[in-house]
Motif scaffolding. Structure first.
Motif, PDB file in Angstrom:
ATOM      1  N   VAL A 117       0.650  -1.403   0.162  1.00 28.25           N
ATOM      2  CA  VAL A 117      -0.078  -0.059   0.138  1.00 28.25           C
ATOM      3  C   VAL A 117       0.802   1.402   0.109  1.00 28.25           C
ATOM      4  O   VAL A 117       0.223   2.329  -0.414  1.00 28.25           O
ATOM      5  N   ARG A 118       2.227   1.061   0.399  1.00 26.58           N
ATOM      6  CA  ARG A 118       2.922   2.129   0.435  1.00 26.58           C
ATOM      7  C   ARG A 118       3.815   2.341  -1.047  1.00 26.58           C
ATOM      8  O   ARG A 118       3.823   3.564  -1.578  1.00 26.58           O
ATOM      9  N   ILE A 119       3.894   1.397  -1.847  1.00 25.49           N
ATOM     10  CA  ILE A 119       4.660   1.440  -3.015  1.00 25.49           C
ATOM     11  C   ILE A 119       3.423   1.640  -4.029  1.00 25.49           C
ATOM     12  O   ILE A 119       3.672   2.255  -4.803  1.00 25.49           O
ATOM     13  N   SER A 120       2.529   1.228  -3.771  1.00 24.66           N
ATOM     14  CA  SER A 120       1.235   1.411  -4.579  1.00 24.66           C
ATOM     15  C   SER A 120       0.073   2.080  -4.163  1.00 24.66           C
ATOM     16  O   SER A 120      -0.916   1.231  -3.573  1.00 24.66           O
ATOM     17  N   PRO A 121      -0.199   3.524  -3.927  1.00 27.46           N
ATOM     18  CA  PRO A 121      -1.088   3.987  -3.110  1.00 27.46           C
ATOM     19  C   PRO A 121      -2.524   3.709  -3.531  1.00 27.46           C
ATOM     20  O   PRO A 121      -3.478   3.965  -2.685  1.00 27.46           O
ATOM     21  N   ARG A 122      -2.682   3.467  -4.952  1.00 31.90           N
ATOM     22  CA  ARG A 122      -4.051   3.104  -5.418  1.00 31.90           C
ATOM     23  C   ARG A 122      -4.542   2.139  -4.783  1.00 31.90           C
ATOM     24  O   ARG A 122      -5.645   1.787  -5.003  1.00 31.90           O
ATOM     25  N   TRP A 123      -3.880   0.948  -4.135  1.00 32.85           N
ATOM     26  CA  TRP A 123      -4.361   0.000  -3.577  1.00 32.85           C
ATOM     27  C   TRP A 123      -5.443   0.235  -2.674  1.00 32.85           C
ATOM     28  O   TRP A 123      -6.323  -0.383  -2.410  1.00 32.85           O
ATOM     29  N   ALA A 124      -5.174   1.202  -1.691  1.00 33.49           N
ATOM     30  CA  ALA A 124      -6.073   1.639  -0.591  1.00 33.49           C
ATOM     31  C   ALA A 124      -5.888   3.214  -0.279  1.00 33.49           C
ATOM     32  O   ALA A 124      -4.778   3.767  -0.196  1.00 33.49           O
ATOM     33  N   PRO A 125      -7.073   3.975  -0.439  1.00 35.84           N
ATOM     34  CA  PRO A 125      -6.883   5.484   0.073  1.00 35.84           C
ATOM     35  C   PRO A 125      -6.675   5.495   1.691  1.00 35.84           C
ATOM     36  O   PRO A 125      -6.357   4.686   2.626  1.00 35.84           O
ATOM     37  N   PRO A 126      -6.214   6.742   1.997  1.00 36.31           N
ATOM     38  CA  PRO A 126      -5.790   6.830   3.485  1.00 36.31           C
ATOM     39  C   PRO A 126      -7.093   6.806   4.311  1.00 36.31           C
ATOM     40  O   PRO A 126      -8.243   7.005   3.970  1.00 36.31           O
ATOM     41  N   SER A 127      -6.983   6.153   5.373  1.00 39.29           N
ATOM     42  CA  SER A 127      -8.009   5.795   6.235  1.00 39.29           C
ATOM     43  C   SER A 127      -8.458   6.698   7.194  1.00 39.29           C
ATOM     44  O   SER A 127      -7.555   7.566   7.799  1.00 39.29           O
ATOM     45  N   ASP A 128      -9.490   7.267   7.051  1.00 35.89           N
ATOM     46  CA  ASP A 128     -10.089   8.164   8.150  1.00 35.89           C
ATOM     47  C   ASP A 128     -11.219   7.530   9.079  1.00 35.89           C
ATOM     48  O   ASP A 128     -12.065   8.174  10.028  1.00 35.89           O
ATOM     49  N   ARG A 129     -11.188   6.433   9.056  1.00 32.38           N
ATOM     50  CA  ARG A 129     -12.002   5.732   9.991  1.00 32.38           C
ATOM     51  C   ARG A 129     -11.632   5.310  11.484  1.00 32.38           C
ATOM     52  O   ARG A 129     -10.201   5.040  11.447  1.00 32.38           O
ATOM     53  N   SER A 130     -12.129   5.405  12.580  1.00 33.38           N
ATOM     54  CA  SER A 130     -11.775   5.061  13.757  1.00 33.38           C
ATOM     55  C   SER A 130     -12.907   4.437  14.685  1.00 33.38           C
ATOM     56  O   SER A 130     -13.816   5.096  14.588  1.00 33.38           O
ATOM     57  N   PHE A 131     -12.401   3.808  15.728  1.00 33.51           N
ATOM     58  CA  PHE A 131     -13.301   3.313  16.677  1.00 33.51           C
ATOM     59  C   PHE A 131     -12.749   3.458  17.865  1.00 33.51           C
ATOM     60  O   PHE A 131     -11.677   3.330  17.974  1.00 33.51           O
ATOM     61  N   SER A 132     -13.800   3.550  19.001  1.00 34.39           N
ATOM     62  CA  SER A 132     -13.107   3.913  20.478  1.00 34.39           C
ATOM     63  C   SER A 132     -12.670   2.434  21.066  1.00 34.39           C
ATOM     64  O   SER A 132     -12.858   1.433  20.416  1.00 34.39           O
ATOM     65  N   LEU A 133     -11.725   2.783  21.958  1.00 38.06           N
ATOM     66  CA  LEU A 133     -11.230   1.693  22.480  1.00 38.06           C
ATOM     67  C   LEU A 133     -12.379   0.646  22.874  1.00 38.06           C
ATOM     68  O   LEU A 133     -12.248  -0.497  22.937  1.00 38.06           O
ATOM     69  N   GLY A 134     -13.187   1.083  23.582  1.00 42.53           N
ATOM     70  CA  GLY A 134     -14.338   0.344  24.106  1.00 42.53           C
ATOM     71  C   GLY A 134     -15.222  -0.457  23.219  1.00 42.53           C
ATOM     72  O   GLY A 134     -15.431  -1.495  23.246  1.00 42.53           O
ATOM     73  N   GLU A 135     -15.401   0.584  21.820  1.00 40.88           N
ATOM     74  CA  GLU A 135     -15.979  -0.478  20.763  1.00 40.88           C
ATOM     75  C   GLU A 135     -15.087  -1.598  20.182  1.00 40.88           C
ATOM     76  O   GLU A 135     -15.610  -2.616  20.080  1.00 40.88           O
TER      77      GLU A 135
END
Length: 436
Positions: free
Chosen positions: A199-217
């Protein structure tokens, strides 16, 4: 006619029949019958085909095959695998390419209760691929990851591939199953590291992630992992401790999977009926291929073909290491042309005596063979998992895209195979402990 020539012509005839589109099992049975008639006569041939199917179907050792199949299909039908995938996704959501990693981890977990690569690939295509595409992941790489991760079921015990290998070679099925545990974990680790690099060599594999979940979840999501953990502990722990025989482990695991899904209220009568029907159909196909393979191996035995080949190899003076390298190359080529079970059933009766005759550890080579079987599932153009993924997407991803997306994971499999060849202690450590 010379028996060696008869066996050689039978092999050629079998390959011609398969190239003509004849089912593999039928091709093996036809070639075996013709070879036996030419070499040992009508009486032996009729006796073989009168007794072999019943002996195979009634063998206690083969009882593990339908039960391992049923265990994986019951677990997959109940939805507990989707829960494990969601939990892995929550923990890895912040990382770029997190869904690839979640698919890898969940496939490894499902591999601990599923013996079929086909079941794993089809299930995760339905679970993971829509989410990957929705979040902007590369379609080809997503499909390739799912197809490749599905092969974990062949290496991580319980494994139908290992059970069949043990039956075909008369090696300890329990030791082979346990020997696959560390190589299976190693494969998953290599995949995770490889994905981080890709994913670092070929960024088109995956977009930067803006998702996150709390520790409790994330912690609460771990509640969904316990069903697979319990089933895997019962099966693998039972085999390792000697409490449960490999043949009985599948039945115990299938019962555990059924009870767990009933307790979780994930199993009703229609779902159970479909799971049993799918298990029966899958098992029937496997048994037909195995009967054909055993008939063919009997032909090779009565003609003395294996002994003649072994003598010829010894006369060439090839070193064991060079011969092993040649075998690996041949299997990589065969994997592009044949489905894995057929390839194993057709070649193991020839290869296993040669390898053990050269002094290699049979349990170690069993794992090398299983790794080559894994590769055959994902090598174009005839990679069984590739067709399963492409078919399950119902046109969402083309077979050409699957071919392109799986190639980086084929490279990761070759890396893992090289490590296992160079460091046999990874394979032999746990089986050695079993003997103490």
């Amino acid at each position: 006619m010379d028996p060696f020539t008869v066996a050689l012509l039978a092999i050629v005839g079998m390959l011609v029949l398969m190239a003509a589109g004849i089912p593999v099992a039928v091709a093996m049975i036809a070639a075996s019958a013709a070879g036996m008639l030419s070499s040992v006569g009508l009486g032996f041939t009729l006796t073989t085909f009168r007794t072999l199917p019943f002996a195979t179907g009634s063998s206690y050792a083969f009882a593990a095959v339908p039960t391992f199949v049923a265990m994986g299909i019951i677990a997959g039908s109940s939805g507990i695998v989707a829960d494990v995938y969601r939990s892995a996704d929550m923990w890895l959501a912040r990382m770029r390419g997190g869904l690839y990693m979640a698919t890898t981890c969940a496939s490894a977990g499902f591999g601990a209760i599923n013996g079929s690569t086909i079941v794993g690939a089809a299930l995760f295509t339905r679970i993971a691929l829509p989410e990957m595409i929705k979040l902007g992941y590369d379609r080809a790489a997503s499909a390739g990851c799912i197809a490749a991760a599905g092969t974990f079921a062949a290496m991580i015990p319980p494994s139908i591939t290992m059970v069949l290998y043990g039956i075909l070679t008369n090696e300890s099925i329990g030791q082979i199953l346990i020997a696959g545990l560390l190589p299976g974990v190693l494969t998953a680790v290599v995949y995770l590291v490889g994905i981080m690099v890709f994913v670092r060599i070929s960024p088109r594999w995956a977009p930067p992630s803006d998702r996150s979940f709390s520790l409790g979840e994330r912690v609460r999501s771990l509640k969904s992992v316990w069903p697979i953990g319990i089933i895997a502990f019962i099966v693998v722990g039972g085999i390792y401790s000697g409490t449960v025989s490999p043949s009985a482990a599948g039945a115990v695991g299938a019962l555990a999977a059924l009870l767990v899904t009933i307790v979780m209220r994930r199993m009703d009568m229609p779902t159970f009926s479909r799971a049993m029907a799918d298990s029966a159909a899958t098992t029937a196909v496997m048994f037909f291929i195995v009967i054909g393979g055993l008939a063919f191996s009997r032909l090779l035995l009565v003609t003395g073909f294996v002994n003649d080949v072994l003598g010829g190899i010894e006369a060439l003076g090839l070193s064991p290491a060079l011969l092993l390298l040649v075998m690996v190359f041949v299997y990589l080529i065969l994997g592009m042309l044949m489905d894995p079970i057929s390839m194993m059933v057709m070649t193991v009766p020839i290869v296993h005596p040669i390898v053990t005759g050269l002094g290699y550890d049979p349990i170690w080579f069993a794992i090398i063979m299983v790794k080559l079987i894994e590769l055959s599932c994902i090598t174009p153009p005839v990679g069984l998992n590739l067709f399963v993924v492409a078919g399950t997407t119902k046109g969402l991803v083309s077979i050409r895209e699957v071919y392109r997306g799986v190639l980086p994971f084929v490279f990761l499999e070759v890396v893992t195979l090289s490590i296992l060849i160079l460091v046999p202690q990874i394979t032999l450590y746990l089986p050695t402990l079993m003997l103490r």
